[in-house]
Design an enzyme around this catalytic site. Structure first.
Site, PDB file in Angstrom:
ATOM      1  N   GLU A  11       0.809  -1.217   0.000  1.00  6.15           N
ATOM      2  CA  GLU A  11       0.000   0.000   0.000  1.00  6.15           C
ATOM      3  C   GLU A  11       0.849   1.276   0.000  1.00  6.15           C
ATOM      4  O   GLU A  11       0.297   2.378   0.017  1.00  6.15           O
ATOM      5  CB  GLU A  11      -0.926   0.008   1.214  1.00  6.15           C
ATOM      6  CG  GLU A  11      -1.848  -1.197   1.304  1.00  6.15           C
ATOM      7  CD  GLU A  11      -2.774  -1.320   0.111  1.00  6.15           C
ATOM      8  OE1 GLU A  11      -3.238  -0.279  -0.395  1.00  6.15           O
ATOM      9  OE2 GLU A  11      -3.025  -2.453  -0.335  1.00  6.15           O
ATOM     10  N   HIS A  31     -14.894  -4.055  -2.096  1.00  6.40           N
ATOM     11  CA  HIS A  31     -14.227  -2.882  -1.526  1.00  6.40           C
ATOM     12  C   HIS A  31     -15.142  -2.214  -0.493  1.00  6.40           C
ATOM     13  O   HIS A  31     -15.563  -1.068  -0.644  1.00  6.40           O
ATOM     14  CB  HIS A  31     -13.880  -1.880  -2.640  1.00  6.40           C
ATOM     15  CG  HIS A  31     -12.437  -1.498  -2.673  1.00  6.40           C
ATOM     16  ND1 HIS A  31     -11.433  -2.397  -2.947  1.00  6.40           N
ATOM     17  CD2 HIS A  31     -11.823  -0.308  -2.438  1.00  6.40           C
ATOM     18  CE1 HIS A  31     -10.262  -1.771  -2.911  1.00  6.40           C
ATOM     19  NE2 HIS A  31     -10.464  -0.511  -2.590  1.00  6.40           N
ATOM     20  N   GLY A  63      -8.228   0.846   3.572  1.00  4.46           N
ATOM     21  CA  GLY A  63      -7.752  -0.352   4.258  1.00  4.46           C
ATOM     22  C   GLY A  63      -8.241  -1.659   3.669  1.00  4.46           C
ATOM     23  O   GLY A  63      -8.000  -2.722   4.238  1.00  4.46           O
ATOM     24  N   ASN A  64      -8.904  -1.628   2.510  1.00  6.70           N
ATOM     25  CA  ASN A  64      -9.454  -2.854   1.931  1.00  6.70           C
ATOM     26  C   ASN A  64      -8.374  -3.863   1.570  1.00  6.70           C
ATOM     27  O   ASN A  64      -8.534  -5.063   1.800  1.00  6.70           O
ATOM     28  CB  ASN A  64     -10.282  -2.519   0.684  1.00  6.70           C
ATOM     29  CG  ASN A  64     -11.532  -1.729   1.018  1.00  6.70           C
ATOM     30  OD1 ASN A  64     -12.507  -2.273   1.511  1.00  6.70           O
ATOM     31  ND2 ASN A  64     -11.498  -0.420   0.761  1.00  6.70           N
ATOM     32  N   ARG A 114      -6.045  -9.072   2.582  1.00 11.17           N
ATOM     33  CA  ARG A 114      -4.921 -10.007   2.667  1.00 11.17           C
ATOM     34  C   ARG A 114      -4.869 -10.687   4.033  1.00 11.17           C
ATOM     35  O   ARG A 114      -4.515 -11.873   4.134  1.00 11.17           O
ATOM     36  CB  ARG A 114      -3.616  -9.285   2.333  1.00 11.17           C
ATOM     37  CG  ARG A 114      -3.487  -8.968   0.835  1.00 11.17           C
ATOM     38  CD  ARG A 114      -2.157  -8.359   0.482  1.00 11.17           C
ATOM     39  NE  ARG A 114      -2.000  -6.992   0.962  1.00 11.17           N
ATOM     40  CZ  ARG A 114      -2.422  -5.891   0.318  1.00 11.17           C
ATOM     41  NH1 ARG A 114      -3.062  -6.017  -0.837  1.00 11.17           N
ATOM     42  NH2 ARG A 114      -2.230  -4.690   0.826  1.00 11.17           N
TER      43      ARG A 114
END
EC number: 2.7.7.-
Length: 388
Positions: A82, A216, A221-222, A227
């Protein structure tokens, strides 16, 4: 085989601009996935690798100590995808209230990722199934900090989001409109819990990751929650006893392909290429996890033998060495708490360990000194600095 996109597009208008948002159909894929011999072999290999990794939990004497570090490794890798710059050492320094080598915001992001996984595991082991409520609780932990203000921590989004571009009209991908998200999540929750029928856990993990990222459901933070969900679900379904897997290593290494294949499912329903990539990633990650665990065990055993030759000082030094396996960067005060030895004894032990090259002092100051089990940290972080 040719498939249409696994969902439908709906027209949404925001700020006077119409655009198309994608609403996925519930899992499993329809028509069903085509299971070639090669794809079946890939999943079989991944399951064998996961079995070896799970055996680490039962067979290695320091597996509980490894878990602390492996969970943090996944958090660092997932956060690097990210865009954060935090290393494992930065995270470990931040967790003992020391200044990391990157902006504190980056280290805090990674620390919250660790806390989110720990919250999810606690709820799971307390009897809560994998569900929207559990994911929202993890999201609240992930984003409850100053940088998360305005991103509705712990709440499913009530406004439109998009991926890439400056607005929905020029985005790479536009997830479902907010009013469609609850129904999408409800269907995903049913699939996660084997309704209407059970799905093999590793296949389920692969399908669910795409579906979650496509829905989503949060404003931010998706990717990290999605994960973490892979590992949580494998624990929930009994494939792993502990979250020792760090799949984000493979996703980070192949980041462009990772995003491309997620999008190919949405655009063309190409589940087969995604499944092949996912299984390859799980096999590689599990194999690497076993390799790292064995390398750390060999290092610890060799160092323990060296410490045993210290004579009368060996018992206390071994206790400090044991504590450093759980927290490989620590202050002397933290080691006093962990070992229940006196400050004088801990400091003498650290001096012995420093003299024989096992630990190093990293702050160059007289008070509040910080020590690192350097080779242990280096072994843990070996792949983290590889270019994405």
């Amino acid at each position: 085989m040719h498939r249409s996109a696994p969902g439908r597009y709906v027209t949404v208008t925001t700020a006077g601009e119409p655009f198309s948002a994608f609403v996925p159909v519930p899992l499993p894929p329809e028509p069903p996935v085509v299971w070639s011999a090669a794809l079946r072999w890939r999943f079989d290999a991944a399951l064998v690798a996961l079995g070896r990794l799970d055996a680490v939990t039962a067979l290695l004497p320091n597996a509980a100590l490894l878990l602390y570090s492996f969970v943090r490794k996944e958090a660092v890798l997932s956060s690097q995808i990210e865009g954060t710059q935090s290393s494992l050492a930065d995270l470990l320094l931040y967790e003992i209230d020391e200044q990391p080598g990157v902006p504190v915001d980056d280290a805090r992001e990674v620390s919250r990722c660790v806390a989110a996984l720990e919250r999810g595991l606690k709820k799971l082991r307390g009897g809560l199934p994998l569900c929207t409520r559990l994911l929202c609780e993890m999201h609240e932990v992930l984003l409850t900090h100053p940088g998360g203000r305005g991103k509705t921590p712990g709440e499913v989004r009530r406004s439109q989001v998009w991926i890439g571009g400056t607005r929905p009209g020029n985005a790479v991908f536009v997830p479902p409109p907010a009013d469609a998200v609850p129904a999408c999540l409800a269907a995903l929750e049913r699939f996660l819990n084997d309704e209407p029928e059970p799905v093999p856990p590793l296949i389920k993990a692969a399908l669910v990751h795409v579906q979650f990222e496509t829905i989503h459901p949060f404003l931010d933070g998706n990717g990290r929650i999605g994960r973490l969900l892979i590992v949580l679900q494998l624990v929930a379904d009994g494939v792993l006893r502990e979250p020792m897997l760090y799949p984000s290593l493979f996703f980070k290494t192949h980041r462009a392909l990772y995003y491309e294949l997620l999008n190919e499912v949405r655009l063309r329903g190409d589940w087969e290429r995604w499944l092949d990539f996912f299984a390859e990633g799980i096999e590689a990650s599990a194999t690497q996890g076993v390799s790292t665990a064995n390398a750390l065990l060999a290092l610890v055993n060799a160092d323990r033998d060296r410490i045993a030759r210290l004579g009368r000082a060996a018992a206390s030094a071994l206790a400090v060495h044991q504590a450093l396996q759980r927290q490989p960067i620590a202050t002397s005060a933290a080691l006093v708490k962990a070992t229940r030895l006196t400050p004088a004894t801990v400091n003498k032990s650290l001096a012995h360990l420093e003299r024989i090259g096992i630990v190093g002092e990293v702050t160059n100051r007289q008070r509040g000194r910080v020590f690192s089990y350097r080779r242990y940290v280096e072994e843990l972080a070996a792949e983290l600095d590889a270019p994405a």
